[in-house]
Design a protein around this motif. Sequence first.
Motif, PDB file in Angstrom:
ATOM      1  N   ALA A 298      -9.298  -4.780 -16.319  1.00  0.00           N
ATOM      2  CA  ALA A 298      -9.096  -4.430 -17.730  1.00  0.00           C
ATOM      3  C   ALA A 298      -7.655  -4.032 -17.997  1.00  0.00           C
ATOM      4  CB  ALA A 298     -10.040  -3.292 -18.109  1.00  0.00           C
ATOM      5  N   LEU A 299      -7.024  -3.359 -17.025  1.00  0.00           N
ATOM      6  CA  LEU A 299      -5.645  -2.914 -17.201  1.00  0.00           C
ATOM      7  C   LEU A 299      -4.646  -4.060 -17.069  1.00  0.00           C
ATOM      8  CD1 LEU A 299      -5.839   0.469 -15.268  1.00  0.00           C
ATOM      9  CD2 LEU A 299      -5.661   0.147 -17.740  1.00  0.00           C
ATOM     10  N   VAL A 300      -5.109  -5.220 -16.572  1.00  0.00           N
ATOM     11  CA  VAL A 300      -4.248  -6.406 -16.493  1.00  0.00           C
ATOM     12  C   VAL A 300      -4.245  -7.171 -17.822  1.00  0.00           C
ATOM     13  CG1 VAL A 300      -3.878  -8.612 -15.281  1.00  0.00           C
ATOM     14  CG2 VAL A 300      -4.558  -6.599 -13.996  1.00  0.00           C
ATOM     15  N   THR A 301      -5.233  -6.903 -18.697  1.00  0.00           N
ATOM     16  CA  THR A 301      -5.363  -7.696 -19.930  1.00  0.00           C
ATOM     17  C   THR A 301      -4.101  -7.678 -20.810  1.00  0.00           C
ATOM     18  OG1 THR A 301      -6.425  -5.866 -21.136  1.00  0.00           O
ATOM     19  CG2 THR A 301      -7.866  -7.421 -19.979  1.00  0.00           C
ATOM     20  N   PRO A 302      -3.358  -6.553 -20.924  1.00  0.00           N
ATOM     21  CA  PRO A 302      -2.136  -6.615 -21.732  1.00  0.00           C
ATOM     22  C   PRO A 302      -1.115  -7.620 -21.207  1.00  0.00           C
ATOM     23  CG  PRO A 302      -2.802  -4.340 -21.436  1.00  0.00           C
ATOM     24  CD  PRO A 302      -3.666  -5.161 -20.532  1.00  0.00           C
ATOM     25  N   PHE A 303      -1.079  -7.814 -19.867  1.00  0.00           N
ATOM     26  CA  PHE A 303      -0.159  -8.817 -19.327  1.00  0.00           C
ATOM     27  C   PHE A 303      -0.463 -10.188 -19.916  1.00  0.00           C
ATOM     28  CE2 PHE A 303       0.356 -12.337 -16.361  1.00  0.00           C
ATOM     29  CZ  PHE A 303       1.732 -12.314 -16.162  1.00  0.00           C
ATOM     30  N   TRP A 304      -1.752 -10.543 -19.979  1.00  0.00           N
ATOM     31  CA  TRP A 304      -2.114 -11.865 -20.496  1.00  0.00           C
ATOM     32  C   TRP A 304      -1.838 -11.967 -21.996  1.00  0.00           C
ATOM     33  CZ3 TRP A 304      -2.169 -15.026 -16.793  1.00  0.00           C
ATOM     34  CH2 TRP A 304      -2.685 -14.679 -15.545  1.00  0.00           C
ATOM     35  N   SER A 305      -1.915 -10.838 -22.719  1.00  0.00           N
ATOM     36  CA  SER A 305      -1.542 -10.854 -24.137  1.00  0.00           C
ATOM     37  C   SER A 305      -0.121 -11.369 -24.307  1.00  0.00           C
ATOM     38  CB  SER A 305      -1.627  -9.435 -24.732  1.00  0.00           C
ATOM     39  OG  SER A 305      -2.928  -8.939 -24.708  1.00  0.00           O
ATOM     40  N   LEU A 306       0.754 -10.912 -23.427  1.00  0.00           N
ATOM     41  CA  LEU A 306       2.163 -11.285 -23.510  1.00  0.00           C
ATOM     42  C   LEU A 306       2.408 -12.673 -22.936  1.00  0.00           C
ATOM     43  CD1 LEU A 306       2.119  -8.153 -23.858  1.00  0.00           C
ATOM     44  CD2 LEU A 306       4.343  -8.121 -22.729  1.00  0.00           C
ATOM     45  N   PHE A 307       1.783 -12.963 -21.798  1.00  0.00           N
ATOM     46  CA  PHE A 307       2.074 -14.209 -21.091  1.00  0.00           C
ATOM     47  C   PHE A 307       1.674 -15.436 -21.897  1.00  0.00           C
ATOM     48  CE2 PHE A 307       0.818 -17.628 -18.184  1.00  0.00           C
ATOM     49  CZ  PHE A 307       2.026 -17.847 -17.555  1.00  0.00           C
ATOM     50  N   ASP A 308       0.476 -15.441 -22.481  1.00  0.00           N
ATOM     51  CA  ASP A 308       0.002 -16.650 -23.156  1.00  0.00           C
ATOM     52  C   ASP A 308       0.704 -16.910 -24.475  1.00  0.00           C
ATOM     53  OD1 ASP A 308      -1.754 -17.828 -21.357  1.00  0.00           O
ATOM     54  OD2 ASP A 308      -3.390 -16.492 -21.885  1.00  0.00           O
ATOM     55  N   THR A 443      -9.113 -13.808 -21.386  1.00  0.00           N
ATOM     56  CA  THR A 443      -9.776 -13.866 -22.694  1.00  0.00           C
ATOM     57  C   THR A 443      -9.490 -12.610 -23.499  1.00  0.00           C
ATOM     58  OG1 THR A 443     -11.580 -15.339 -22.065  1.00  0.00           O
ATOM     59  CG2 THR A 443     -12.045 -13.783 -23.807  1.00  0.00           C
ATOM     60  N   ILE A 444      -9.648 -11.450 -22.858  1.00  0.00           N
ATOM     61  CA  ILE A 444      -9.447 -10.188 -23.573  1.00  0.00           C
ATOM     62  C   ILE A 444      -7.978 -10.049 -23.973  1.00  0.00           C
ATOM     63  CG2 ILE A 444      -9.649  -7.679 -23.403  1.00  0.00           C
ATOM     64  CD1 ILE A 444     -11.930  -8.165 -21.397  1.00  0.00           C
ATOM     65  N   GLY A 445      -7.065 -10.513 -23.114  1.00  0.00           N
ATOM     66  CA  GLY A 445      -5.650 -10.485 -23.468  1.00  0.00           C
ATOM     67  C   GLY A 445      -5.367 -11.274 -24.728  1.00  0.00           C
ATOM     68  N   ASN A 446      -5.957 -12.463 -24.845  1.00  0.00           N
ATOM     69  CA  ASN A 446      -5.766 -13.273 -26.049  1.00  0.00           C
ATOM     70  C   ASN A 446      -6.516 -12.691 -27.249  1.00  0.00           C
ATOM     71  OD1 ASN A 446      -4.299 -16.126 -25.599  1.00  0.00           O
ATOM     72  ND2 ASN A 446      -5.240 -15.449 -23.695  1.00  0.00           N
ATOM     73  N   LEU A 447      -7.598 -11.954 -26.971  1.00  0.00           N
ATOM     74  CA  LEU A 447      -8.306 -11.264 -28.042  1.00  0.00           C
ATOM     75  C   LEU A 447      -7.401 -10.218 -28.682  1.00  0.00           C
ATOM     76  CD1 LEU A 447     -10.894 -10.639 -29.623  1.00  0.00           C
ATOM     77  CD2 LEU A 447     -11.563  -9.102 -27.755  1.00  0.00           C
ATOM     78  N   TRP A 448      -6.639  -9.489 -27.842  1.00  0.00           N
ATOM     79  CA  TRP A 448      -5.698  -8.506 -28.396  1.00  0.00           C
ATOM     80  C   TRP A 448      -4.694  -9.182 -29.335  1.00  0.00           C
ATOM     81  CZ3 TRP A 448      -8.884  -5.251 -27.368  1.00  0.00           C
ATOM     82  CH2 TRP A 448      -9.201  -4.713 -26.135  1.00  0.00           C
TER      83      TRP A 448
END
Length: 506
Positions: A298-308, A443-448
């Motif tokens: 869950a704490l990795v999800t912000p990384f994917w928000s930025l990366f994608d 998925t959660i990263g892109n949801l953010w």
Amino acid sequence: MPPQIPYIIGNEGCERFSFYGMRNILTVFLMTSLLLAVPEPLRKGEAKEVFHTFVIGVYFFPLLGGWLADRFFGKYNTIFWLSLVYCAGHACLAIFENNIRGFYTGLFLIALGSGGIKPLVSSFVGDQFDKSNRSLAQKVFDGFYWIINFGSFFASLLMPLLLKNFGASVAFGIPGVFMFIATMIFWMGRRKYVHVKPTAKDDPNSFLKVVLTALKTPRPGQLNLGLFTAWAGVVLAALSLVLLKPTGIVPALCSALVLVMGFGGFGAWLQLDRATAKHGAEAVQGVRTVLQLLVLFALVTPFWSLFDQKASTWVLQADQMSKPEWFQSSMMQALNPALVMLLIPFNNMVLYPLLERMGLRITALRRMGAGIALSGLAWIVVGGLQLWIDQGQGISIVWQILPYAILTMGEVLVSATGLEFAYSQAPLAMKGVITSFWNLSVTIGNLWVLLANSSVKSEAATAYIQTTGLSVTAFQMFFFAGFALLAALAFAIKARSYSMVNNYRD
């Protein structure tokens, strides 16, 4: 080295070419062709929403693929049949380039096929190893990630030119051909693979059964706080379906799923010891390990928000920069896989040994925490570039190389490391599902991202952003940078209390 590994690596290289080939031109195609009926001021936002909704689907369906593989069909059969669905999705994109319903059907089929096989291919790699040759596994996972970026590099470089010069049917059709080749390569190695039979269905101590026992078992004189917490998550999920419906059905469903999983998992954690009598201490400890693992994911999800967002926000920023006439903005994404192919061998042969000699132990969790922090730094840089653009200064696209380099180093530390980490920590009966949860973090990263884009459309948010003196785009960039840096700090704190395990087969 197991002789079957080249078949999996070859399959992954072609599959990644097909996926990134269509993904990296998707935003541009939506902006210039499919969404022309949308008023121009709204088209950019609509294209970003379609793109990130598609990515959410890609990283949501791993849950389905992992569940089918672990309970019913095994990894090989699930990968093969979902790959054929994947091929059908590519065909729809090539055929229905002017039909929005047919095109979106193709995106759905690709999300189902690509997402369904995503956790299984990486965990299938892990199945080819055991405790005797585990030392080779991390090298193969690095090679696995290298070949992903080998396919992505050529796709990012070639597909924008094919779209411009030959049209959408060719640009979307060629990735479909590569996906069919990928499926055939995977099929050719079928007699050489190690096939681990699915056991989750018949396991009396499976993760879900232990969790349900913990939630439902009463204890005299004590409040069933865990079950109450889980039901609270269900209620909040129902509310989110109503409140988030205007943002789209996919974000609403994903938000509901996250709330059910989060509150249900926390509720089970509160009274997990109640399952010991029925399932035994070993099974309960395994579930406790998995729940700790999900907190880290869950704490990795912000990384994917930025990366994608490099495939959406960064491409749209590149449109505002000066560049050669022949150069397409989306081609800049080829820099990311090119840097990955350089950084993976550099890290393994130079950086990590050097740091080890200096006395700094490079654990998987330390790599991942540093990678999240680097993504925040990259977005501070790209936010600074946006400030220049907003001030009307002409700026060369060459400046985007710096944030790409920083973000790519973060990607190598998080994503390449996370694949092996997720596999090694998962119980034997849950390899596919746990790797699915790793993909669900994307998925959660892109949801953010979707929720952030939706929130800035409100009058109150717009008025506040105007008081800062920043454009909406620049404000969001600095917001996401802070989001990632806070996540990196929380990840580092949580990682200190996590105990590593070795769940490779004997």
